[in-house]
Design a protein around this motif. Sequence first.
Motif, PDB file in Angstrom:
ATOM      1  N   TYR A  21       0.830  -1.212   0.000  1.00  9.18           N
ATOM      2  CA  TYR A  21       0.000   0.000   0.000  1.00  9.18           C
ATOM      3  C   TYR A  21       0.860   1.256   0.000  1.00  9.18           C
ATOM      4  N   GLN A  22       1.944   1.227   0.827  1.00 13.27           N
ATOM      5  CA  GLN A  22       2.845   2.388   0.875  1.00 13.27           C
ATOM      6  C   GLN A  22       3.520   2.621  -0.473  1.00 13.27           C
ATOM      7  N   LYS A  23       3.954   1.517  -1.091  1.00  9.76           N
ATOM      8  CA  LYS A  23       4.600   1.673  -2.396  1.00  9.76           C
ATOM      9  C   LYS A  23       3.620   2.230  -3.435  1.00  9.76           C
ATOM     10  N   TRP A  24       2.384   1.719  -3.421  1.00  6.75           N
ATOM     11  CA  TRP A  24       1.387   2.206  -4.369  1.00  6.75           C
ATOM     12  C   TRP A  24       1.065   3.675  -4.134  1.00  6.75           C
ATOM     13  N   ARG A  25       0.982   4.057  -2.851  1.00  5.47           N
ATOM     14  CA  ARG A  25       0.704   5.448  -2.537  1.00  5.47           C
ATOM     15  C   ARG A  25       1.848   6.359  -2.975  1.00  5.47           C
ATOM     16  N   LEU A  26       3.084   5.897  -2.719  1.00  6.79           N
ATOM     17  CA  LEU A  26       4.242   6.693  -3.160  1.00  6.79           C
ATOM     18  C   LEU A  26       4.284   6.822  -4.676  1.00  6.79           C
ATOM     19  N   LEU A  27       3.903   5.701  -5.375  1.00  4.60           N
ATOM     20  CA  LEU A  27       3.886   5.748  -6.829  1.00  4.60           C
ATOM     21  C   LEU A  27       2.849   6.760  -7.333  1.00  4.60           C
ATOM     22  N   LYS A  28       1.664   6.745  -6.700  1.00  6.04           N
ATOM     23  CA  LYS A  28       0.630   7.693  -7.093  1.00  6.04           C
ATOM     24  C   LYS A  28       1.064   9.128  -6.797  1.00  6.04           C
ATOM     25  N   ASP A  29       1.705   9.330  -5.636  1.00 12.33           N
ATOM     26  CA  ASP A  29       2.193  10.675  -5.327  1.00 12.33           C
ATOM     27  C   ASP A  29       3.213  11.135  -6.346  1.00 12.33           C
ATOM     28  N   ARG A  30       4.106  10.210  -6.720  1.00 11.42           N
ATOM     29  CA  ARG A  30       5.130  10.582  -7.693  1.00 11.42           C
ATOM     30  C   ARG A  30       4.509  10.896  -9.054  1.00 11.42           C
ATOM     31  N   MET A  31       3.528  10.073  -9.453  1.00 13.41           N
ATOM     32  CA  MET A  31       2.878  10.290 -10.748  1.00 13.41           C
ATOM     33  C   MET A  31       2.120  11.618 -10.754  1.00 13.41           C
ATOM     34  N   VAL A  32       1.428  11.899  -9.642  1.00 11.73           N
ATOM     35  CA  VAL A  32       0.711  13.169  -9.566  1.00 11.73           C
ATOM     36  C   VAL A  32       1.688  14.339  -9.587  1.00 11.73           C
ATOM     37  N   GLY A  33       2.803  14.163  -8.869  1.00 13.68           N
ATOM     38  CA  GLY A  33       3.819  15.215  -8.877  1.00 13.68           C
ATOM     39  C   GLY A  33       4.355  15.480 -10.268  1.00 13.68           C
ATOM     40  N   TYR A  34       4.653  14.385 -10.998  1.00  8.38           N
ATOM     41  CA  TYR A  34       5.121  14.546 -12.370  1.00  8.38           C
ATOM     42  C   TYR A  34       4.046  15.209 -13.245  1.00  8.38           C
ATOM     43  N   GLY A  35       2.784  14.817 -13.016  1.00 11.02           N
ATOM     44  CA  GLY A  35       1.699  15.406 -13.782  1.00 11.02           C
ATOM     45  C   GLY A  35       1.564  16.905 -13.539  1.00 11.02           C
ATOM     46  N   VAL A  36       1.695  17.299 -12.250  1.00 12.47           N
ATOM     47  CA  VAL A  36       1.610  18.719 -11.928  1.00 12.47           C
ATOM     48  C   VAL A  36       2.756  19.485 -12.583  1.00 12.47           C
ATOM     49  N   VAL A  37       3.967  18.909 -12.488  1.00 12.06           N
ATOM     50  CA  VAL A  37       5.127  19.562 -13.102  1.00 12.06           C
ATOM     51  C   VAL A  37       4.953  19.655 -14.619  1.00 12.06           C
ATOM     52  N   ALA A  38       4.480  18.557 -15.219  1.00 12.19           N
ATOM     53  CA  ALA A  38       4.284  18.565 -16.671  1.00 12.19           C
ATOM     54  C   ALA A  38       3.230  19.594 -17.071  1.00 12.19           C
ATOM     55  N   GLY A  39       2.148  19.665 -16.281  1.00  7.04           N
ATOM     56  CA  GLY A  39       1.118  20.645 -16.577  1.00  7.04           C
ATOM     57  C   GLY A  39       1.635  22.066 -16.456  1.00  7.04           C
ATOM     58  N   GLY A  40       2.394  22.330 -15.394  1.00  7.88           N
ATOM     59  CA  GLY A  40       2.956  23.668 -15.221  1.00  7.88           C
ATOM     60  C   GLY A  40       3.912  24.027 -16.335  1.00  7.88           C
TER      61      GLY A  40
END
Length: 758
Positions: A21-40
């Motif tokens: 669960y922790q790994k999946w959550r970290l993966l989602k956080d990382r993906m969202v972070g990349y998405g925010v950076v890409a969007g910006g």
Amino acid sequence: MAEINSNNQASSMGLAGNSVYQKWRLLKDRMVGYGVVAGGLGVIVAIVLIFFYLLYVVFPLFVGAEAKAITEYQVPDRSVGKTLFLAMEEHNEIAVRFTDSGTAVFFRVKSGEIISTQRLPIPEQSAITSFAHGSYDKGVVAYGLSDGRVVVAKQQYKISFPDDKRVITPALEYPLGAAPIVMAENGSAIDLLAIRTGEDESTLVVKTAEGRVLLSHFSREESLFGDEVALERSDSELNIKTEQTDYLLLDKEQRNLYLASRSGYVTSIDVSNKNKPRIENKLDVLESGKEITSLTFLNGEISLLIGDSSGILAQWSMVRDQQNRYSLRKLRAFKVSEQPIVTISPEQRRKGMLVTDREGLVGIYHSTAERELIRERIGQTKPLAVALSPRANAFLMQTADNKIHYWQVKNEHPEVSWASIWQKVWYESYPEPAYIWQSSSASNDFEPKMSLTPLVFGTLKAAFYAMLIAIPLSLMGAVYTAYFMAPRMRQLVKPSIEIMEALPTVILGFLAGLWLAPFVEEHLVGIFALLMVIPLGVMTFAYLWQFAPKSLRHKVPEGWDAALLIPVIVFSAWLAFFISPAIEALCFNGDMRVWMKNEFGIGYDQRNSLVVGLAMGFAVIPTIFSIAEDAIFSVPGHLTNGSLALGATPWQTMTKVVLLTASPGIFSGVMIGLGRAVGETMIVLMATGNTPVMDLSVFQGMRTLSANIAVEMPESAVNSTHYRVLFLAALVLFMFTFVVNTLAEIIRQNLRRKYSSL
């Protein structure tokens, strides 16, 4: 023992599950972070690409003109005489030279190869004593003869496409007949002449050796029962002294005749009534010691181009004064060189001209932009004749060494300069320099007026009046809603105001133009009465409310006080409109608009800044209100509680603590609202007169940058000067928004740092 093992196994499975669960959550956080950076980064890249695309379209406006020598050759068929006039056809393939023997020599522009030689029907016993050409686009020339007659001819180019190949065939036509026209009955020689031909009428003016100025007007009369066309002629003589007349010019409207002497005296004569010519004015256009060396019309033939012996080219135009009288005024001048100006060749479709001096210096200028575009020296001898192509992309020049020089010109956007865009320009027929936007017309003679100043002024004016209405209402409403209003009431009010932002601006503009503008015009006094009656009504109610019984006052829950003001405001608004007719009759003689016009000279347009302020202010209010209200409501409770606990009143707490803490958010809301107002298109397009005037009056309209782009972009030719200037307007709007938003962000960050310690 088995129980212990099962517990350990369950614990390990739980840990494994938590780890997944922790790994999946970290993966989602990382993906969202990349998405925010890409969007910006995508937003930044998009903005940068928009900026560079605008710059890419605008850049050619400021690229300098170029002239390139193509070839030179000997004058074709020198045996038929000296060149009096050179001309080129539109495709730069064929040129013609008219000689002093009455011969037209047609030749190839690029090689000088002779195509044909045609002699005009000049009687053998007559000598050529003068020559003149008509409008450059008509191709008409006239020869004055020693026996008082005139021969008028027209160069014509017929285009055919045998075997899908363009073939241009030159020929001469005679619009007034092949037979010479008798102008001086007594046979006096023609010293000067001017000719103008049109579809239905033509005018010929001559000055004879005896000093007489004769005018003949020809009008076409078509037969009702056949295809025959007859020329009806009327003659008149001008009663004017012509001892020092060296130049004779007639404009293409056949209304204004100009007589000029080398010493600098110019006389303008109104010949609109061909039987009764009238002298308009006489003027000395040169300083003492100078002479006129060249004289012609600028395109449109409203202005005179005068070249003098000191190398100065001046533009003179007929200007109407305050007494509604026309007089020649000098609009501008160019210093070409120190040598006398020999030839002036105006462009046929723009307000430019090609000028040469006695030593072969060639300069290309544009009158409206007041720019020197090209400066080249051609040959080492004096120019004798110059032909500028109809598209102004090439020219021929014959020099005194009997050579013809062929040059190509790249001059795409001469109309644009810093002065023509941002400064006052003295346009033809205008009484003084002014800021004008008038970009197009159906005529090639039109002088483009592309000043962005009135558009920028209109943009700021519309935003100012919109913000003048929106800022007080939205900020005061946000303060009361977030700080004083009851939570349940806030849940109703805040969404209701925010949903207003979903209204399409085209609907608001439609309502503003078709309903609000006539309503404001009809109830103008009532609109201004609202500003006095509503505050007075609210203050009166508040004063009387404190004398109401406590039992009644305590029935109103805290934070619901605003509900009591709704009927008060409605009644006050009704009262303002009810008493407005009496106020208008008492104070403004029954009509406020007429009174303002008579007393202060203030005009009233139905679609004006007041209508725009009301409509666009209504559109901007939700934006500012929502952001400011959230910022005020988000102020931590411990700050307000601490202030109240220390003895501050709610009002002191709000002004000294809450507003300061929320100031970054409030400022952001105001700036976003300003950006919305500056960039608004449909409301200002539909609710104003859309006229680019510079008038601070709230009763006058305007045109904004965005509305101007929306109106004129569909009609502009791609890559034309008009098209690129519209993109320049978009670039100005982009840069204005970028600079304002950047400054706003800097100020907001400073406010956040300053008040973050509260």
